[in-house]
Design a protein around this motif. Structure first.
Motif: not given
Length: 67
Positions: A23-42
């Motif tokens: 799950s670590l590489p999957l989590l890293a990929g998801a967080l990397f994707g969220l970093r570029h999306g700028a979520p309103s509720r991080p």
């Protein structure tokens, strides 16, 4: 065969290490994707990314598990 072996399986220790490791590489990929999306509720977005990566890793492990 003892009852605990039938309930837990032979590879329970490997499972406890394999799912977080997968799950670590999957989590890293998801967080990397969220970093570029700028979520309103991080905080919520990070929690959902963790749940997503853990669920996908458990699904991958369960599809190849022999127990």
């Amino acid at each position: 065969m003892p009852m605990t072996m039938r309930l837990v399986g032979k590879n329970s220790r490997a499972c406890m290490m394999a799912i977080p490791a997968m799950s670590l590489p999957l989590l890293a990929g998801a967080l990397f994707g969220l970093r570029h999306g700028a979520p309103s509720r991080p905080a919520l977005a990070g929690a959902l990314a963790g749940l997503l990566s853990a669920g996908l890793a458990a699904t991958l492990y369960a599809s190849h598990c022999t127990d």
